[in-house]
Every structure is written in C-alpha cells, then in structure tokens.
Scaffold this active site. Sequence first.
Site, PDB file in Angstrom:
ATOM      1  N   LYS A  87     -26.126 -30.973 -25.224  1.00 27.50           N
ATOM      2  CA  LYS A  87     -26.744 -30.699 -24.367  1.00 27.50           C
ATOM      3  C   LYS A  87     -26.236 -30.355 -22.677  1.00 27.50           C
ATOM      4  CE  LYS A  87     -31.133 -32.370 -26.635  1.00 27.50           C
ATOM      5  NZ  LYS A  87     -30.333 -32.704 -27.563  1.00 27.50           N
ATOM      6  N   ASP A 110     -16.163 -31.570 -28.622  1.00 29.77           N
ATOM      7  CA  ASP A 110     -16.715 -32.631 -29.374  1.00 29.77           C
ATOM      8  C   ASP A 110     -16.286 -32.229 -31.256  1.00 29.77           C
ATOM      9  OD1 ASP A 110     -19.289 -33.317 -30.381  1.00 29.77           O
ATOM     10  OD2 ASP A 110     -20.204 -32.929 -28.639  1.00 29.77           O
ATOM     11  N   VAL A 115     -20.935 -38.074 -14.781  1.00 28.83           N
ATOM     12  CA  VAL A 115     -22.390 -38.002 -14.996  1.00 28.83           C
ATOM     13  C   VAL A 115     -22.380 -38.372 -16.239  1.00 28.83           C
ATOM     14  CG1 VAL A 115     -22.491 -36.530 -12.871  1.00 28.83           C
ATOM     15  CG2 VAL A 115     -22.614 -35.769 -15.482  1.00 28.83           C
ATOM     16  N   ARG A 152     -21.454 -41.955 -18.667  1.00 33.54           N
ATOM     17  CA  ARG A 152     -21.615 -43.288 -18.733  1.00 33.54           C
ATOM     18  C   ARG A 152     -20.795 -43.594 -18.175  1.00 33.54           C
ATOM     19  NH1 ARG A 152     -26.270 -42.508 -19.357  1.00 33.54           N
ATOM     20  NH2 ARG A 152     -27.620 -42.796 -21.078  1.00 33.54           N
ATOM     21  N   GLU A 175     -24.097 -51.042 -12.620  1.00 32.74           N
ATOM     22  CA  GLU A 175     -25.220 -50.794 -11.600  1.00 32.74           C
ATOM     23  C   GLU A 175     -25.947 -51.203 -10.931  1.00 32.74           C
ATOM     24  OE1 GLU A 175     -26.845 -46.910 -13.916  1.00 32.74           O
ATOM     25  OE2 GLU A 175     -24.121 -46.583 -13.099  1.00 32.74           O
ATOM     26  N   HIS A 197     -25.629 -43.039  -9.555  1.00 28.86           N
ATOM     27  CA  HIS A 197     -26.706 -42.184 -10.921  1.00 28.86           C
ATOM     28  C   HIS A 197     -28.063 -41.616 -10.372  1.00 28.86           C
ATOM     29  CE1 HIS A 197     -27.193 -44.138 -15.280  1.00 28.86           C
ATOM     30  NE2 HIS A 197     -27.571 -42.752 -14.379  1.00 28.86           N
ATOM     31  N   GLY A 212     -28.279 -38.457 -11.775  1.00 33.69           N
ATOM     32  CA  GLY A 212     -28.509 -37.154 -12.281  1.00 33.69           C
ATOM     33  C   GLY A 212     -29.386 -36.340 -13.470  1.00 33.69           C
ATOM     34  N   ALA A 213     -30.625 -37.465 -13.069  1.00 33.58           N
ATOM     35  CA  ALA A 213     -31.942 -37.229 -13.407  1.00 33.58           C
ATOM     36  C   ALA A 213     -32.359 -36.926 -12.445  1.00 33.58           C
ATOM     37  CB  ALA A 213     -32.424 -37.700 -14.587  1.00 33.58           C
TER      38      ALA A 213
END
Length: 642
Positions: free
Chosen positions: A249, A269, A328, A330, A359, A378, A380-381
């Site tokens: 995604k 992938d 971005v 793991r 982290e 961190h 990203g979201a």
Amino acid sequence: MAKSIFSPCFTSFASQQNSKSSLLSFLRNRSTDHAAGLGRPISLKLSSFSSSSSSSCQYSQSLSSRYLAITSGALKTAEYSHATKSRDLEETVSLETRPRPTILVSEKLGEPGLDILRSFGNVDCSYDLSPEQLCEKISSCDALIVRSGTKVTRQVLEAAKGRLKVVGRAGVGIDNVDLQSATQFGCLVVNAPTANTVAAAEHGISLITAMARNVAQADASMKAGKWERNRYVGVSLVGKTIAVMGFGKVGSEVARRAKGLGMRVIAHDPYAPADRARAIGVDLVSFDQAISSADFISLHMPLTPTTSKIFNDDTFGKMKKGVRIINVARGGVIDEEALIRALDNGKVAQAALDVFTEEPPANDSKLVQHENVIVTPHLGASTKEAQEGVAIEIAEAVVGALKGELSATAVNAPMVPHEVLAELAPYVVLAEKLGRLAVQLVAGGTGIKSVKVVYQSARDPDDLDTRLLRAMITKGIIEPISSSIINLVNADFTAKEKGLRISEERAVVDASPEFPVHSIQVLISSVESKFASAISENAEISIEGRVKYGVPHLTRIGSFEVDVSLEGNLILCRQVDQPGMIGQVGKILGEGNINVSFMSVGRTVRRNKAIMAIGVDEEADNEALGKIGTVPAIEEFVFLKL
C-alpha cells in the site's frame, strides 16, 4: 479421479453434521471459565443447509461469527426448534445479560474513534501506565487499545484472567503484542493497516526531497547565523531511478508520487502483480537488480526474520556509489553500523530515516548525529487526517470483535476445536513448511499469482476440511517476506488482497483412512525458479510432502523423488549421479563447522541426474555455499530456510 474444489469460506466452523454438538460443547466449556453475570445478551440462530457449496459457505460463516460472539458469554440454556419440511434447523441460545463492556485505551486516540467506542461500551483512557499498573487494570477490561508504546506481554494477558477478549493495535505493526500468548488465552488481536497509508507515503516523499536538497542541514546552518549557499548544493530528482523496496500500500503510493516528480521507478516485491505495477508505470525487478541500478532506494518492507538487517555490508557493496537511502518502514531492516560505514566511505551519499532499530535512539547515536543523515522521530503516520482515520478504523474493528463479527484485520488465529487440531497438527506443520519452501524457490521479479494445492487422501473429499491447511500454506508463502500475519480468519482475504489465487484439488487414493491426509502437493505456475530442477514437466514449481511417523517430510521436488525431514535448514543440489558426491559435499560442510543432520539422494535414471538433499543445523555461510558450487559435478544448488 481427482475432485476439483475451491472454497472461499475461511471461518471457524465447517458445515459438518457435528457442528451443533461442537458448538454447544464449546459453550458449556466456556461457561465454566467465567463467573455468572459476564455474559452479553445474544440470540443465536444457527441454520443448517443443503450440501451445496453456497449454502455450506453461508452456514460456516454464520456459525463462525456467532462462534466468536459467544466467547464472552456464560451458557444458561439452549432451546431447539426443528423444522420438519426441510433440513433446516433453528437453535436459540439464551445468554445471561452483562453490563456494557469496558474498553481500556492506554495511548492517545483520536476523538472520532473514542466516540465510536463510547457509543458501545465504557471507555477508560489511562495513558502512560507502567507495566504493573497495566496488569492491575486489565483484569476488569474486555478490550485494550494500544499504539506502539504499550507492551502487551504474556504477563498482561495472564493478569486479564480470561476476561480480555480483544486487543486493538492503532496502527500496522504488532511487534509490541505477544500474539502467541494472545491466541493461547483466546484473545483476538486486530490492527488498523490502511488509514495511515497516504500519510506514510507523503512523509517518504518529503524525506526524499528534503534529503536531495539538504533542507535540514541548510536550515540548521542558517539558524546558526551562517549563509552557506555553496556548501549545500543538492541533486535533482528528474530522471533519477528510485527503487521502491516493497510494493504494498505505502510503496505503491510512493511510486505514484515519485513518477509525478519525473523519476524512473522500479520496484521489488515478490508478491506484487506485474500488471498492477505496469498500470502505474513501474517495472518489477529482482532484489539485486533494484539495489544495483537505483540512485535512490526507498524502503517499505516489513520487519521479518527474512528482512532483518537485509541492508548490510554485502548489500551496500552492490549499490551504486553515491546512492541515497530512505526508510519510513521498520528500523531493523537496516544494519545501522553497516550504514554508518557506507556513509563514511561514500558508498551511500545520504540517508533519510524516520525509523530506527531502537526507538528512541540513544542521544549519542552516530547515525543520528551523522552530517549526511536527516532524521525524524517516527512521524510517518503523524498527520491529523491519518490519526483520525486510524482511530476510526481500530475503534470499528474492536467494537466489531466485541460483537463477535469476523474482522479482516484480525492478526491471530481464532480458537479451533481441540479434536480438529489434534488430528491435523502434523499436517498443519507440513503445510506451512511446504509453503515456505515453495516461495523460496521462486526467483525474484516475477511475482506469484497462482498457487494450486493438491491433497491426496483415502477419505471422502467431503470429510476433509482443508481450510486450516490452506491457511497454513498461505501463511508459509506470504509471511516470510510480508508484514501480514496469516491465520484461519484472514488467510483467503490476505491472499486475495495480494493478488494471489489459491485453488485446491482433492484426490482419493488407496491408502489408510485412519490418516486425514496422505500427501500435500504445492504447485506455483508462471514463475521462474532459483532451482531449475524444481520445475515439473508442466512448467510449474512443484513440491510434495507427507507426514511420516508424525514428522513432516519432503517427498518430491520437480520430477525427483526425495525423502527429507523438514527440520532445520536444507541444501538442495542437482548433480551428475556418480560416486563420491556425498563425501565431497560433506567434507566442505564439515570444514565450515556446519553440522549435517541427514542426506538423501533421489534420481530419475541411474548414472544420469540426481538431487541431493542435505539437512543442516546451522545456516550455511556464503563461503561454504560457494565451495559447493565449485564442485564440477554439481550443476545447481540452493539453500532454503525452514
């Protein structure tokens, strides 16, 4: 003659005649596990249908969702009303009422999500709990919602004393939840994998552009009172090649945006359908081709045993000099010490990192302090829209689970009747290991679209419920290089989401009906193989296995019969069938201090070609494998992790 079937049902109960008794037995057992007063009011209507596939599917799905629903209740009475004109059966199970469920939210969640939770239960928002405080609170909670900071350990699940029904992870990764213990204690785990997709992709693009133009360094320089235009000359993105490592995604959204910036996009992938990639102008390539030809490498792969520290001294050595790395995904997919070395020697010109192995990283981290690295904590979201979306997605999943609805985002297995597990246990292990072997035989860049599974059994095909076996084959194929956690609930959904079609055939053979399965064959079509001998006469990767004395065995690969215990690791060699081969290879492994657990040789014609299968306890290093490859009579070989 083999009977061909394909069933989309992937729920907890099969539509078999004993489903009623199994369900009621489960209810009675569950009633002894809970004190009176813990049951929710549920009216349960179970209907048995004709043996047609659509009716069977309806029946098993109805049973499954109720099966999950009733896990929170204490059985009081069961009333039956039988229809006489058909095979329909209605059963009503009355369960004692219970208060609204208590939902503990241990980390900040957006108000839209909290509103959904409050409409269904009593919400306790208690943040920054110590492990001891969490264990103290959890025994009075039916659901727990966490982000990445709260560790849901075995101790927490034990402290719940059987009351905790669902753990919701507000995000994608579930590294902080003990899935095995959750399953053992009958606790469903759900996550929110879609809501932060765009936010993570946008952050990846922002890091790419900021790194290319030295934005962070120039900003710090100006704030220090300097004006260093000549020092911070950047590079253009137009015409550069970016390799997107992981085309799920987030990776696909990064690819779309990179195309808009004028970049050439390639991707690696093993599960991404080539036609989906081509639709947005992306070429799927092998891992080595991706890292060796890219100017920018953007990481979007999960952290699994296969991908842990996959970017190391060896992989950095294969890259272009001056490559730029963006992560971005793991932190653990990068060997951070190796990255520092690559930055220092100029192999990697710059890195932009949002995630780290530990982290938060140490204050004196050489990687964080490196002048050619830009970092974010961190984020990203971390957009308002993503946070609201995640809150809504996880709240809906948790409420649905408490209602007993099946969730497509469930990441651990529901409880399965003990008698089914006991009979299928060794075949479950066989199925997963065959899946793991099959996917490792696929050469990168081609993508897996179609898998066929053939079950040979002496039993009537209608007496063999293969959903658990199919789920485990799917698990073996997808999990090694994916963040997806596969189980009986989400196996078919996840396979479909990844464009993977798994079909099944059942063949009746003359064998003992005492055993549910005689053999399992896994066939992957339209792919290239790392080990050409695994290709059958029908141009498919073909492997077959059986359970012998309770232990899974590989019995055929391609056209070659073998007899290999599926334990430890495996080296497969195709060789000229001549004396001394076992001794030569055994000597090489012995010199490398690699212990051999077994050897087996299978051949089609005497003194022609043969397959040597070698079980080893340790992971063979590149030096030992290289020496095996230099033996003149060995035509090809492959190392496989089991």
